[in-house]
Design a protein around this motif. Structure first.
Motif, PDB file in Angstrom:
ATOM      1  N   PRO A  58     -45.499 -19.388  57.635  1.00 17.45           N
ATOM      2  CA  PRO A  58     -45.860 -20.512  56.761  1.00 17.45           C
ATOM      3  C   PRO A  58     -46.254 -20.027  55.363  1.00 17.45           C
ATOM      4  CG  PRO A  58     -46.916 -20.737  58.905  1.00 17.45           C
ATOM      5  CD  PRO A  58     -46.290 -19.362  58.869  1.00 17.45           C
ATOM      6  N   LEU A  59     -45.849 -20.788  54.361  1.00 19.94           N
ATOM      7  CA  LEU A  59     -46.157 -20.415  52.980  1.00 19.94           C
ATOM      8  C   LEU A  59     -47.657 -20.298  52.760  1.00 19.94           C
ATOM      9  CD1 LEU A  59     -45.392 -19.905  50.049  1.00 19.94           C
ATOM     10  CD2 LEU A  59     -45.217 -22.382  49.721  1.00 19.94           C
ATOM     11  N   LEU A  60     -48.423 -21.170  53.400  1.00 23.94           N
ATOM     12  CA  LEU A  60     -49.880 -21.131  53.230  1.00 23.94           C
ATOM     13  C   LEU A  60     -50.445 -19.774  53.643  1.00 23.94           C
ATOM     14  CD1 LEU A  60     -52.512 -22.548  52.536  1.00 23.94           C
ATOM     15  CD2 LEU A  60     -52.569 -23.457  54.869  1.00 23.94           C
ATOM     16  N   MET A  61     -49.903 -19.202  54.726  1.00 18.98           N
ATOM     17  CA  MET A  61     -50.375 -17.900  55.170  1.00 18.98           C
ATOM     18  C   MET A  61     -50.062 -16.815  54.145  1.00 18.98           C
ATOM     19  SD  MET A  61     -51.915 -18.614  57.883  1.00 18.98           S
ATOM     20  CE  MET A  61     -52.342 -16.915  58.230  1.00 18.98           C
ATOM     21  N   LEU A  62     -48.874 -16.869  53.557  1.00 20.55           N
ATOM     22  CA  LEU A  62     -48.507 -15.888  52.531  1.00 20.55           C
ATOM     23  C   LEU A  62     -49.431 -15.998  51.319  1.00 20.55           C
ATOM     24  CD1 LEU A  62     -44.593 -16.123  52.607  1.00 20.55           C
ATOM     25  CD2 LEU A  62     -46.039 -14.379  53.655  1.00 20.55           C
ATOM     26  N   ILE A  63     -49.766 -17.236  50.958  1.00 19.57           N
ATOM     27  CA  ILE A  63     -50.660 -17.444  49.817  1.00 19.57           C
ATOM     28  C   ILE A  63     -52.037 -16.829  50.093  1.00 19.57           C
ATOM     29  CG2 ILE A  63     -51.872 -19.187  48.448  1.00 19.57           C
ATOM     30  CD1 ILE A  63     -49.470 -21.042  48.955  1.00 19.57           C
ATOM     31  N   LEU A  64     -52.568 -17.094  51.275  1.00 14.94           N
ATOM     32  CA  LEU A  64     -53.896 -16.576  51.619  1.00 14.94           C
ATOM     33  C   LEU A  64     -53.883 -15.060  51.754  1.00 14.94           C
ATOM     34  CD1 LEU A  64     -55.029 -19.279  54.204  1.00 14.94           C
ATOM     35  CD2 LEU A  64     -55.746 -19.033  51.812  1.00 14.94           C
ATOM     36  N   TRP A  65     -52.809 -14.513  52.333  1.00 16.23           N
ATOM     37  CA  TRP A  65     -52.696 -13.064  52.433  1.00 16.23           C
ATOM     38  C   TRP A  65     -52.697 -12.428  51.049  1.00 16.23           C
ATOM     39  CZ3 TRP A  65     -48.218 -12.809  56.556  1.00 16.23           C
ATOM     40  CH2 TRP A  65     -48.768 -13.085  57.824  1.00 16.23           C
ATOM     41  N   GLY A  66     -51.882 -12.992  50.154  1.00 18.37           N
ATOM     42  CA  GLY A  66     -51.807 -12.443  48.805  1.00 18.37           C
ATOM     43  C   GLY A  66     -53.124 -12.555  48.057  1.00 18.37           C
ATOM     44  N   TYR A  67     -53.810 -13.679  48.247  1.00 20.19           N
ATOM     45  CA  TYR A  67     -55.037 -13.934  47.488  1.00 20.19           C
ATOM     46  C   TYR A  67     -56.194 -13.053  47.958  1.00 20.19           C
ATOM     47  CZ  TYR A  67     -58.635 -16.623  45.066  1.00 20.19           C
ATOM     48  OH  TYR A  67     -59.661 -17.016  44.241  1.00 20.19           O
ATOM     49  N   PHE A  68     -56.259 -12.790  49.268  1.00 17.01           N
ATOM     50  CA  PHE A  68     -57.385 -12.021  49.803  1.00 17.01           C
ATOM     51  C   PHE A  68     -57.045 -10.554  50.070  1.00 17.01           C
ATOM     52  CE2 PHE A  68     -58.494 -16.403  51.158  1.00 17.01           C
ATOM     53  CZ  PHE A  68     -59.695 -16.505  50.497  1.00 17.01           C
ATOM     54  N   LEU A  69     -55.772 -10.279  50.414  1.00 16.96           N
ATOM     55  CA  LEU A  69     -55.419  -8.920  50.798  1.00 16.96           C
ATOM     56  C   LEU A  69     -55.249  -7.998  49.590  1.00 16.96           C
ATOM     57  CD1 LEU A  69     -54.755  -6.993  53.102  1.00 16.96           C
ATOM     58  CD2 LEU A  69     -52.351  -7.711  52.925  1.00 16.96           C
ATOM     59  N   VAL A  70     -54.611  -8.490  48.523  1.00 12.82           N
ATOM     60  CA  VAL A  70     -54.378  -7.648  47.344  1.00 12.82           C
ATOM     61  C   VAL A  70     -55.683  -7.144  46.736  1.00 12.82           C
ATOM     62  CG1 VAL A  70     -53.429  -7.595  45.003  1.00 12.82           C
ATOM     63  CG2 VAL A  70     -52.113  -8.664  46.840  1.00 12.82           C
ATOM     64  N   PRO A  71     -56.680  -8.007  46.490  1.00  9.46           N
ATOM     65  CA  PRO A  71     -57.964  -7.476  45.990  1.00  9.46           C
ATOM     66  C   PRO A  71     -58.625  -6.515  46.967  1.00  9.46           C
ATOM     67  CG  PRO A  71     -57.832  -9.838  45.640  1.00  9.46           C
ATOM     68  CD  PRO A  71     -56.681  -9.475  46.520  1.00  9.46           C
ATOM     69  N   LEU A  72     -58.431  -6.753  48.278  1.00 12.60           N
ATOM     70  CA  LEU A  72     -59.028  -5.866  49.278  1.00 12.60           C
ATOM     71  C   LEU A  72     -58.415  -4.472  49.226  1.00 12.60           C
ATOM     72  CD1 LEU A  72     -61.013  -5.714  51.690  1.00 12.60           C
ATOM     73  CD2 LEU A  72     -59.075  -6.342  53.166  1.00 12.60           C
ATOM     74  N   LEU A  80     -44.618 -17.601  45.562  1.00 13.69           N
ATOM     75  CA  LEU A  80     -43.479 -18.524  45.503  1.00 13.69           C
ATOM     76  C   LEU A  80     -42.176 -17.782  45.219  1.00 13.69           C
ATOM     77  CD1 LEU A  80     -44.911 -21.621  43.570  1.00 13.69           C
ATOM     78  CD2 LEU A  80     -44.147 -21.543  45.945  1.00 13.69           C
ATOM     79  N   VAL A  81     -42.232 -16.761  44.369  1.00 16.70           N
ATOM     80  CA  VAL A  81     -41.027 -15.982  44.073  1.00 16.70           C
ATOM     81  C   VAL A  81     -40.499 -15.319  45.340  1.00 16.70           C
ATOM     82  CG1 VAL A  81     -40.158 -13.943  42.862  1.00 16.70           C
ATOM     83  CG2 VAL A  81     -41.559 -15.609  41.641  1.00 16.70           C
ATOM     84  N   VAL A  82     -41.403 -14.709  46.109  1.00 18.30           N
ATOM     85  CA  VAL A  82     -40.990 -14.043  47.353  1.00 18.30           C
ATOM     86  C   VAL A  82     -40.471 -15.061  48.360  1.00 18.30           C
ATOM     87  CG1 VAL A  82     -41.806 -12.683  49.321  1.00 18.30           C
ATOM     88  CG2 VAL A  82     -42.582 -12.123  47.014  1.00 18.30           C
ATOM     89  N   TYR A  83     -41.215 -16.141  48.520  1.00 12.23           N
ATOM     90  CA  TYR A  83     -40.867 -17.147  49.538  1.00 12.23           C
ATOM     91  C   TYR A  83     -39.558 -17.860  49.201  1.00 12.23           C
ATOM     92  CZ  TYR A  83     -41.752 -20.911  52.913  1.00 12.23           C
ATOM     93  OH  TYR A  83     -41.674 -21.798  53.970  1.00 12.23           O
ATOM     94  N   GLN A  84     -39.467 -18.379  47.994  1.00 12.36           N
ATOM     95  CA  GLN A  84     -38.251 -19.103  47.608  1.00 12.36           C
ATOM     96  C   GLN A  84     -37.080 -18.149  47.382  1.00 12.36           C
ATOM     97  OE1 GLN A  84     -38.181 -22.043  48.124  1.00 12.36           O
ATOM     98  NE2 GLN A  84     -40.242 -22.856  47.868  1.00 12.36           N
ATOM     99  N   GLY A  85     -37.381 -16.897  47.010  1.00 11.80           N
ATOM    100  CA  GLY A  85     -36.306 -15.917  46.889  1.00 11.80           C
ATOM    101  C   GLY A  85     -35.618 -15.689  48.214  1.00 11.80           C
ATOM    102  N   ALA A  86     -36.400 -15.670  49.311  1.00 12.90           N
ATOM    103  CA  ALA A  86     -35.824 -15.500  50.643  1.00 12.90           C
ATOM    104  C   ALA A  86     -34.952 -16.691  51.010  1.00 12.90           C
ATOM    105  CB  ALA A  86     -36.941 -15.323  51.667  1.00 12.90           C
ATOM    106  N   PHE A  87     -35.408 -17.901  50.718  1.00 13.31           N
ATOM    107  CA  PHE A  87     -34.616 -19.083  51.036  1.00 13.31           C
ATOM    108  C   PHE A  87     -33.369 -19.162  50.158  1.00 13.31           C
ATOM    109  CE2 PHE A  87     -38.355 -20.412  53.296  1.00 13.31           C
ATOM    110  CZ  PHE A  87     -37.888 -21.271  54.273  1.00 13.31           C
ATOM    111  N   LEU A  88     -33.534 -18.868  48.874  1.00 16.40           N
ATOM    112  CA  LEU A  88     -32.383 -18.904  47.961  1.00 16.40           C
ATOM    113  C   LEU A  88     -31.350 -17.848  48.322  1.00 16.40           C
ATOM    114  CD1 LEU A  88     -33.585 -19.560  44.283  1.00 16.40           C
ATOM    115  CD2 LEU A  88     -31.898 -20.839  45.598  1.00 16.40           C
TER     116      LEU A  88
END
Length: 252
Positions: A76-90, A106-114
């Motif tokens: 799910p996109l929501l999971m990717l958003i939360l991972w990016g927001y909390f994991l990168v600073p960690l 969004l670039v990663v997610y929509q890039g995969a679909f595109l």
């Protein structure tokens, strides 16, 4: 209720349009459009590279990219958003702005679909196009660049617009990490009014519907235009070129 909706629009139209700018970050509808356009513009070249890698005969390219695409599409996109927001600073110890986090996700997610859209457009052309281009002296890379990709990308324009519509709707998830988009602006209005949540979010839904419906209409009209052009040119481009070459090589 209609009177309440009209009054909310009259009182808060500027907040809905640009957020707190210039006294704060750009937000509202302007931020939503900026985020969507930037995401699809950056995801497009990424999708081409992913599609070409998936079509590659080299397992070192095709296997990892295939795994990446399936993983990205399956989470799910929501999971990717939360991972990016909390994991990168960690991992890095650096704070990443919410807008940038949402954009990269969004670039990663929509890039995969595109990439699947682009890959489908290339496969739909058939092997004959590549063989015709190779017969004219193109390398595999040259044939893909000058013959295959222009046709494939033209054919999938309606699908690309549909992905753009999906991207606009996906930006609403940026609210969970405080991206100051249109949904965030509507939430601010609701927090001020408290007693009119239906009216506020009805306005939000109406704005999103108007934007997405307009783009869907553009996609439908574009698809009809492409269909008409195909009907008027049933012979593949490569075949036309080969036929012209054969005619010009005949002795006078």
């Amino acid at each position: 209720m209609i009177g309440d909706i009209i009054k909310i629009v009259q009182d808060y139209w500027l907040l809905l349009l640009i957020g707190q700018y210039p006294n704060g970050p750009l937000g509202g509808l302007a931020a939503t459009i900026l985020l969507s356009v930037s995401a699809i513009a950056l995801a497009f070249p990424v999708s081409i590279l992913l599609a070409l890698a998936r079509l590659s005969k080299l397992p070192i390219l095709s296997w990892p990219v295939t795994a990446l695409v399936y993983f990205t599409r399956g989470v799910p996109l929501l999971m990717l958003i939360l991972w990016g927001y909390f994991l990168v600073p960690l991992l890095t110890g650096a704070s990443v702005p919410a807008f940038l986090t949402m954009l990269v996700t969004l670039v990663v997610y929509q890039g995969a679909f595109l990439s699947e859209v682009v890959r489908g457009g290339i496969v739909a052309l058939g092997q004959g196009q590549m063989e015709a281009a190779r017969a004219l002296g193109h390398s595999n890379l040259g044939a893909m660049r000058y013959v295959i990709l222009p046709q494939a990308l033209y054919n999938v324009i309606p699908s690309i617009i549909s992905v753009f519509v999906s991207t606009i709707k996906d930006t609403t998830l940026g609210y969970v990490i405080n991206v100051p988009d249109l949904t965030f602006a509507a939430s601010q209005i609701n927090n001020q009014l408290l007693t009119q949540p239906f009216q506020v979010f009805f306005i939000l839904a109406a704005v999103y519907y108007a934007i997405c419906w307009s783009l869907t209409l553009v996609a439908t009209m574009t698809e009809r235009h492409i269909t008409r052009k195909r009907a008027g040119a049933n012979i593949p481009i490569g075949a036309n070129v080969l036929k012209l070459e054969a005619l010009t090589d005949q002795p006078s």
